[in-house]
Design a protein around this motif. Structure first.
Motif, PDB file in Angstrom:
ATOM      1  N   THR A 225      21.921  12.253  49.673  1.00 22.44           N
ATOM      2  CA  THR A 225      21.370  12.009  51.005  1.00 22.44           C
ATOM      3  C   THR A 225      21.273  10.514  51.303  1.00 22.44           C
ATOM      4  O   THR A 225      21.416   9.658  50.420  1.00 22.44           O
ATOM      5  N   ASN A 226      20.996  10.225  52.553  1.00 25.70           N
ATOM      6  CA  ASN A 226      20.758   8.837  52.945  1.00 25.70           C
ATOM      7  C   ASN A 226      19.554   8.252  52.199  1.00 25.70           C
ATOM      8  O   ASN A 226      19.532   7.065  51.860  1.00 25.70           O
ATOM      9  N   ARG A 227      18.557   9.074  51.954  1.00 23.88           N
ATOM     10  CA  ARG A 227      17.384   8.621  51.197  1.00 23.88           C
ATOM     11  C   ARG A 227      17.814   8.166  49.795  1.00 23.88           C
ATOM     12  O   ARG A 227      17.384   7.114  49.300  1.00 23.88           O
ATOM     13  N   ASP A 228      18.655   8.975  49.153  1.00 23.63           N
ATOM     14  CA  ASP A 228      19.173   8.606  47.839  1.00 23.63           C
ATOM     15  C   ASP A 228      19.940   7.287  47.914  1.00 23.63           C
ATOM     16  O   ASP A 228      19.815   6.419  47.047  1.00 23.63           O
ATOM     17  N   TRP A 229      20.741   7.163  48.962  1.00 21.61           N
ATOM     18  CA  TRP A 229      21.615   5.995  49.076  1.00 21.61           C
ATOM     19  C   TRP A 229      20.800   4.718  49.313  1.00 21.61           C
ATOM     20  O   TRP A 229      21.131   3.657  48.772  1.00 21.61           O
ATOM     21  N   ILE A 230      19.749   4.816  50.091  1.00 22.35           N
ATOM     22  CA  ILE A 230      18.898   3.653  50.321  1.00 22.35           C
ATOM     23  C   ILE A 230      18.260   3.198  49.011  1.00 22.35           C
ATOM     24  O   ILE A 230      18.134   1.984  48.744  1.00 22.35           O
ATOM     25  N   ALA A 231      17.893   4.148  48.148  1.00 21.58           N
ATOM     26  CA  ALA A 231      17.351   3.779  46.839  1.00 21.58           C
ATOM     27  C   ALA A 231      18.386   3.026  46.012  1.00 21.58           C
ATOM     28  O   ALA A 231      18.069   2.044  45.323  1.00 21.58           O
ATOM     29  N   PHE A 232      19.624   3.467  46.071  1.00 23.30           N
ATOM     30  CA  PHE A 232      20.735   2.784  45.396  1.00 23.30           C
ATOM     31  C   PHE A 232      20.894   1.357  45.929  1.00 23.30           C
ATOM     32  O   PHE A 232      21.035   0.397  45.157  1.00 23.30           O
ATOM     33  N   MET A 233      20.828   1.199  47.238  1.00 21.49           N
ATOM     34  CA  MET A 233      20.948  -0.115  47.846  1.00 21.49           C
ATOM     35  C   MET A 233      19.782  -1.015  47.444  1.00 21.49           C
ATOM     36  O   MET A 233      19.966  -2.189  47.096  1.00 21.49           O
ATOM     37  N   GLN A 234      18.577  -0.466  47.478  1.00 19.23           N
ATOM     38  CA  GLN A 234      17.393  -1.259  47.153  1.00 19.23           C
ATOM     39  C   GLN A 234      17.374  -1.692  45.692  1.00 19.23           C
ATOM     40  O   GLN A 234      16.763  -2.707  45.341  1.00 19.23           O
ATOM     41  N   ASP A 235      18.077  -0.935  44.853  1.00 19.63           N
ATOM     42  CA  ASP A 235      18.158  -1.273  43.430  1.00 19.63           C
ATOM     43  C   ASP A 235      19.317  -2.224  43.132  1.00 19.63           C
ATOM     44  O   ASP A 235      19.642  -2.453  41.972  1.00 19.63           O
ATOM     45  N   GLY A 236      19.934  -2.765  44.196  1.00 21.75           N
ATOM     46  CA  GLY A 236      21.034  -3.704  44.006  1.00 21.75           C
ATOM     47  C   GLY A 236      22.344  -3.057  43.618  1.00 21.75           C
ATOM     48  O   GLY A 236      23.215  -3.696  43.006  1.00 21.75           O
ATOM     49  N   GLY A 237      22.507  -1.788  43.983  1.00 23.51           N
ATOM     50  CA  GLY A 237      23.686  -1.043  43.559  1.00 23.51           C
ATOM     51  C   GLY A 237      25.011  -1.648  43.986  1.00 23.51           C
ATOM     52  O   GLY A 237      26.012  -1.538  43.268  1.00 23.51           O
ATOM     53  N   ASP A 239      25.719  -4.768  44.299  1.00 24.97           N
ATOM     54  CA  ASP A 239      26.010  -6.020  43.602  1.00 24.97           C
ATOM     55  C   ASP A 239      26.179  -5.853  42.104  1.00 24.97           C
ATOM     56  O   ASP A 239      26.757  -6.722  41.447  1.00 24.97           O
ATOM     57  N   ASP A 240      25.684  -4.772  41.550  1.00 30.53           N
ATOM     58  CA  ASP A 240      25.668  -4.590  40.098  1.00 30.53           C
ATOM     59  C   ASP A 240      27.016  -4.039  39.632  1.00 30.53           C
ATOM     60  O   ASP A 240      27.293  -2.844  39.742  1.00 30.53           O
ATOM     61  N   ALA A 241      27.844  -4.913  39.094  1.00 27.81           N
ATOM     62  CA  ALA A 241      29.205  -4.535  38.715  1.00 27.81           C
ATOM     63  C   ALA A 241      29.241  -3.521  37.575  1.00 27.81           C
ATOM     64  O   ALA A 241      30.277  -2.890  37.347  1.00 27.81           O
ATOM     65  N   ARG A 242      28.126  -3.342  36.870  1.00 27.27           N
ATOM     66  CA  ARG A 242      28.113  -2.376  35.762  1.00 27.27           C
ATOM     67  C   ARG A 242      28.437  -0.962  36.227  1.00 27.27           C
ATOM     68  O   ARG A 242      28.964  -0.155  35.451  1.00 27.27           O
ATOM     69  N   HIS A 243      28.105  -0.648  37.454  1.00 26.51           N
ATOM     70  CA  HIS A 243      28.282   0.718  37.954  1.00 26.51           C
ATOM     71  C   HIS A 243      29.676   0.949  38.563  1.00 26.51           C
ATOM     72  O   HIS A 243      30.017   2.095  38.865  1.00 26.51           O
ATOM     73  N   TRP A 244      30.419  -0.110  38.741  1.00 28.48           N
ATOM     74  CA  TRP A 244      31.628  -0.023  39.559  1.00 28.48           C
ATOM     75  C   TRP A 244      32.903  -0.067  38.725  1.00 28.48           C
ATOM     76  O   TRP A 244      32.975  -0.764  37.707  1.00 28.48           O
ATOM     77  N   ALA A 252      34.929  -4.022  47.309  1.00 27.97           N
ATOM     78  CA  ALA A 252      33.647  -4.078  48.017  1.00 27.97           C
ATOM     79  C   ALA A 252      33.218  -5.518  48.273  1.00 27.97           C
ATOM     80  O   ALA A 252      32.708  -5.849  49.351  1.00 27.97           O
ATOM     81  N   GLN A 253      33.418  -6.376  47.280  1.00 23.90           N
ATOM     82  CA  GLN A 253      33.044  -7.779  47.451  1.00 23.90           C
ATOM     83  C   GLN A 253      33.922  -8.453  48.507  1.00 23.90           C
ATOM     84  O   GLN A 253      33.434  -9.217  49.344  1.00 23.90           O
ATOM     85  N   ARG A 254      35.199  -8.164  48.453  1.00 23.45           N
ATOM     86  CA  ARG A 254      36.128  -8.772  49.417  1.00 23.45           C
ATOM     87  C   ARG A 254      35.820  -8.334  50.846  1.00 23.45           C
ATOM     88  O   ARG A 254      35.901  -9.124  51.789  1.00 23.45           O
ATOM     89  N   GLU A 255      35.457  -7.060  51.018  1.00 16.98           N
ATOM     90  CA  GLU A 255      35.182  -6.520  52.344  1.00 16.98           C
ATOM     91  C   GLU A 255      33.731  -6.727  52.786  1.00 16.98           C
ATOM     92  O   GLU A 255      33.386  -6.424  53.926  1.00 16.98           O
ATOM     93  N   GLY A 256      32.898  -7.235  51.881  1.00 13.50           N
ATOM     94  CA  GLY A 256      31.501  -7.469  52.240  1.00 13.50           C
ATOM     95  C   GLY A 256      30.687  -6.202  52.404  1.00 13.50           C
ATOM     96  O   GLY A 256      29.708  -6.178  53.173  1.00 13.50           O
ATOM     97  N   TRP A 257      31.016  -5.151  51.651  1.00 12.05           N
ATOM     98  CA  TRP A 257      30.259  -3.911  51.759  1.00 12.05           C
ATOM     99  C   TRP A 257      28.857  -4.090  51.168  1.00 12.05           C
ATOM    100  O   TRP A 257      28.695  -4.504  50.020  1.00 12.05           O
ATOM    101  N   GLU A 258      27.865  -3.730  51.956  1.00 14.08           N
ATOM    102  CA  GLU A 258      26.477  -3.742  51.495  1.00 14.08           C
ATOM    103  C   GLU A 258      25.762  -2.446  51.849  1.00 14.08           C
ATOM    104  O   GLU A 258      24.598  -2.268  51.492  1.00 14.08           O
ATOM    105  N   HIS A 259      26.449  -1.549  52.542  1.00 15.56           N
ATOM    106  CA  HIS A 259      25.873  -0.289  53.008  1.00 15.56           C
ATOM    107  C   HIS A 259      27.020   0.570  53.532  1.00 15.56           C
ATOM    108  O   HIS A 259      28.161   0.092  53.667  1.00 15.56           O
ATOM    109  N   PRO A 260      26.782   1.853  53.846  1.00 18.09           N
ATOM    110  CA  PRO A 260      27.834   2.688  54.400  1.00 18.09           C
ATOM    111  C   PRO A 260      28.378   2.133  55.722  1.00 18.09           C
ATOM    112  O   PRO A 260      27.705   1.356  56.417  1.00 18.09           O
TER     113      PRO A 260
END
Length: 420
Positions: A225-237, A239-244, A252-260
């Motif tokens: 859900t969007n609620r889940d996704w906001i938690a991911f964003m708030q946890d720095g998801g 920016d954290d390359a470990r997950h990617w 994502a970095q090149r395109e400047g993705w920070e949210h859906p």
């Protein structure tokens, strides 16, 4: 092309054709001539082109070879409105479709009417090859249903660039909801069969039915859900390359993705642009407009993974096809993900599976053999349908596919994990 064990009879094909064309007309009805010309990127096409291309499909693959004496209103349409069928002849450049101001909307509607009348004549002729024609009409209708989905998602992308944030469908509030906890259902796995092998329509890429082995697995009972996704964003998801995946994080970095896609924040509130205009993000609705790269990163962050398409099909093939999908005939539906809906609809769900041929797959001969087989490289399978998918399209074996960086379709995810 198709795999049909019980093709439609000509009267059924006529009914399906009329209902399908009526829904396309209903989707286009609210639009201005300027709206129908929008092409915001190469991946998207103008509404006017969708109206003409789906008409060309019936003309090219049914009327020209099957109806003696058939004459097109304009032979140049074959060049303008072919998409990717190389065996059907040369094509206008895909990224220049939005520059084709002529023929105008009236001419395209006249073209549609001409083809509809000619096809009705053919189907009512009582010919010996009527069943074969009906099968081609059924394929053409499902092709048009795919373009109905593209029509609205391409339009959404185009409208999103307008600073006035216009609406396509009247705004309506979402119900007040509460968070639904994430639960998983265990499946034993083992040797299972997947793929189409039964009555009714399916695309060639849905077969042959074949055996595959699944280790025991668990799959989530709801989408992320969007609620889940906001938690991911708030946890720095983001920016954290470990997950990617490395490629995904670089993209994502090149395109400047920070949210859906289509999200922005205003006064501490997340908003999103929809076909109903700008609306606050509904926290308990499925997250939508995320790429495979983002979906995979979220799953790793959540301590899970994306399901394979075989797991998805095995888990849900006995679940009735009902949910937040585009309606029948002229009905359009919600055209946005809704909180609390079922397995089918709302958002297409990314899987961990490559879009590849099933064992024994052979593309049909001729131009119609280009429908799916030539795209079986570098793309990922999505399952489950979306709020923009016509209900008639859906079955448990249906595979759609997109490149891992794409986000403009109604794309979301469901989690899976290995069973202990």
């Amino acid at each position: 092309m198709t795999a049909l064990t019980a093709p439609l009879a000509p009267p059924q094909a006529i009914d399906l054709f009329e209902r399908t064309r009526a829904r396309t007309d209903a989707l286009a009805a609210p639009l201005s001539p300027e709206d129908t010309m929008l092409q915001s990127m190469e991946d998207a096409s103008p509404v006017k082109w969708h109206l003409a291309h789906t008409t060309w499909f019936f003309e090219e693959f049914i009327l020209k070879p099957r109806l003696p004496g058939y004459t097109s209103p304009d032979d140049r349409f074959a060049f303008l409105f072919n998409s990717y069928y190389t065996q059907a002849g040369p094509r206008h450049a895909r990224d220049k479709r939005g520059l084709v101001s002529r023929p105008g909307g009236d001419a395209v509607r006249s073209y549609r009417a001409h083809v509809e009348d000619s096809l009705a004549t053919l189907l009512n002729a009582g010919r010996d090859d009527g069943d074969d024609i009906a099968a081609l009409v059924e394929l053409g209708c499902h092709h048009e249903m795919q373009h109905q989905e593209l029509l609205v998602t391409d339009l959404l992308h185009g409208l999103s660039f307008n600073p006035l944030l216009p609406t396509y469908k009247d705004p309506a509030p979402l119900p007040v909801t509460t968070e639904v906890s994430q639960t998983f259902t265990r499946h034993a796995g083992g040797l299972v069969e997947i793929g189409h092998d039964g009555p009714g329509f399916a695309y060639d890429c849905e077969g042959p039915r074949h055996k595959t082995y699944l280790a025991p697995f668990e799959i989530a009972d709801r989408t992320v859900t969007n609620r889940d996704w906001i938690a991911f964003m708030q946890d720095g998801g983001y920016d954290d390359a470990r997950h990617w995946l490395m490629e995904g994080h670089a993209f994502a970095q090149r395109e400047g993705w920070e949210h859906p896609l289509y999200w922005w924040q205003q006064d501490g509130v997340w908003w999103t642009f929809t076909l109903r205009g700008p609306q606050p993000v509904a926290r308990d609705a499925p997250v939508v407009h995320v790429s495979y790269y983002e979906a995979d990163a979220f799953a790793r962050w959540a301590g899970a993974r994306l399901p394979t398409e075989a797991e998805h099909e095995t888990a849900f093939r006995d679940t009735p096809i009902a949910g937040n999908l585009m309606g029948d005939a002229g009905a359009i539906g919600a055209l946005r993900p809704l909180p609390g809906a079922g397995v089918w609809g709302d958002v297409w769900e990314w899987t961990a599976s490559d879009f590849a041929p099933y064992p024994g797959f052979r593309a049909p001969e001729g131009a119609l053999g280009e429908y799916n087989g030539k795209f079986m490289v570098n793309q990922r399978v999505l399952r489950g349908g979306s709020c923009a998918t016509p209900r008639k399209q859906m079955r448990a074996t249906y595979r759609t596919f997109f490149y891992p960086h794409q986000r403009w379709q109604m794309m979301g995810l469901r989690l899976a994990r290995d069973a202990a």
